[in-house]
Design a protein around this motif. Structure first.
Motif, mmCIF file in Angstrom:
data_model
loop_
_atom_site.group_PDB
_atom_site.id
_atom_site.type_symbol
_atom_site.label_atom_id
_atom_site.label_comp_id
_atom_site.label_asym_id
_atom_site.label_seq_id
_atom_site.Cartn_x
_atom_site.Cartn_y
_atom_site.Cartn_z
ATOM 1 N N GLU A 185 0.820 -1.205 0.000
ATOM 2 C CA GLU A 185 0.000 0.000 0.000
ATOM 3 C C GLU A 185 0.861 1.266 0.000
ATOM 4 N N THR A 186 0.214 2.396 -0.311
ATOM 5 C CA THR A 186 0.839 3.725 -0.393
ATOM 6 C C THR A 186 2.132 3.721 -1.195
ATOM 7 N N GLY A 187 2.087 3.072 -2.353
ATOM 8 C CA GLY A 187 3.241 3.070 -3.247
ATOM 9 C C GLY A 187 4.437 2.300 -2.729
ATOM 10 N N THR A 188 4.233 1.359 -1.845
ATOM 11 C CA THR A 188 5.347 0.591 -1.285
ATOM 12 C C THR A 188 5.852 -0.438 -2.289
ATOM 13 N N LEU A 189 7.129 -0.326 -2.635
ATOM 14 C CA LEU A 189 7.825 -1.351 -3.421
ATOM 15 C C LEU A 189 9.156 -1.632 -2.734
ATOM 16 N N LEU A 190 9.317 -2.853 -2.258
ATOM 17 C CA LEU A 190 10.551 -3.272 -1.625
ATOM 18 C C LEU A 190 11.292 -4.216 -2.553
#
Length: 337
Positions: A185-190
């Motif tokens: 969510e909220t643009g999270t890219l790990l």
């Protein structure tokens, strides 16, 4: 008082009927209960060799050995009745299913039987995605930053910290090089480039929720989510660019077919396809009530779709050419439901 012969016969008949009624005897054979795969909410689909496996509401796991034509229910050793959200097979025999209440199930016989590995109704936080490789390294992600890792093909698990804080981690995927991508969510890219030992946040051009991530056949990566947002990376997740998918509805599932065609499915039954590894898209279906959550290539020219209307089959049709700029995008269909 004399007892007449008719009276004796009547008494004997009543006694015989009573003895027959209450005596033990085999029950009549009943037809097996049919599983109506189109009446269950299906959240995840996977292939175990040639077998199709579907998971969904109330912990139901369905199996099909005839390319989705018919379904039967798998055996789950501990029936928690919690919703299952995703399923993944690291080999044709070994599969992992995850769901609400931190539920993790494992199968070692191609999905026919499932044993419970983990369950925590007290905390009730759902796990949302699972991915692994044939070496036995498996990851499960979930709400509030949950990340679990297994080094023994899902038999045991430990929790791992990430820089995602309490963000919901909706999806995970990896490749043979050791690169792993988590979308949330909220643009999270790990991203991890060391088989999940360490993680880093990557900047993205969209700050809304991302629901899925997919490694493409050409080595590129795709992430997708709310309001039709699709992101693409050509450098193993280092940088991401926005791609126009022509729809404003959310995407929840994706698959790349054997012939290279990319299929995204989502809100209201939306389906878009790409023939150039996610660079451009054509709309196949838009508009509807029941959303799609998963898609898998059945083979034989068909897709299996999972969602609010259960499992259905869809013929693989030729994708329409991309419309010129400014022109409305055609819909190829309608597909069968």
């Amino acid at each position: 008082m004399k007892t007449t012969l008719p009276g004796l016969l009547l008494s004997a008949a009543v006694l015989g009927a009573a003895l027959f009624a209450f005596s033990p005897r085999p029950l009549p054979a009943f037809a097996a209960t049919a599983i109506q795969a189109d009446r269950l909410q299906i959240n995840g689909l996977a292939k175990a060799g040639a077998r199709l496996v579907a998971v969904g509401e109330r912990g139901v796991i369905l199996l099909s050995d005839d390319s989705g034509a018919s379904w039967r229910q798998a055996a789950v050793a501990t029936d928690e009745a919690s919703a299952l959200t995703q399923v993944f097979f690291i080999s044709p025999q070994v599969g992992i299913a995850v769901g609400h209440d931190g539920w993790i199930l494992r199968s070692v016989d191609g999905g026919a039987h499932w044993s419970e590995v983990q369950f925590d109704r007290k905390h009730s936080d759902p796990l949302l995605s699972v991915w692994g490789n044939a070496d036995g390294l498996v990851f499960a992600t979930g709400s509030f930053g949950q990340l679990f890792v297994s080094h023994d093909a899902g038999a045991t698990w430990v929790q791992q910290k990430t820089p995602a804080d309490d963000r919901h981690l909706n999806a995970i995927a990896g490749d043979a090089s050791g690169t792993l991508i988590i979308a949330g969510e909220t643009g999270t890219l790990l991203r991890s480039t060391d088989r999940g030992a360490t993680w880093e946040k990557r900047p993205v051009p969209y700050q809304g929720s991302l629901f899925g991530v997919l490694k493409l056949a050409d080595g590129d990566w795709l992430a997708y989510g709310m309001r039709g947002n699709v992101l693409r990376s050509t450098d193993r997740g280092e940088t991401w660019t926005h791609v126009d998918s022509h729809l404003g509805t959310s995407y929840f599932g994706a698959a790349q077919l054997a012939d290279g065609e990319l299929v995204l499915v989502g809100q209201g039954g939306a389906i878009v396809t790409s023939r150039d590894d996610g660079q451009t898209y054509a709309v196949r279906k838009v508009g509807g009530v029941q959303s799609l959550a998963a898609v898998v290539d059945v083979g034989h020219g068909e897709l299996a779709l999972g969602g609010e209307a259960g499992v259905s089959l869809l013929p693989v049709l030729p994708t329409l050419p991309k419309a010129p700029p400014g022109a409305p995008h055609a819909v190829a269909g309608p597909p069968s439901s």
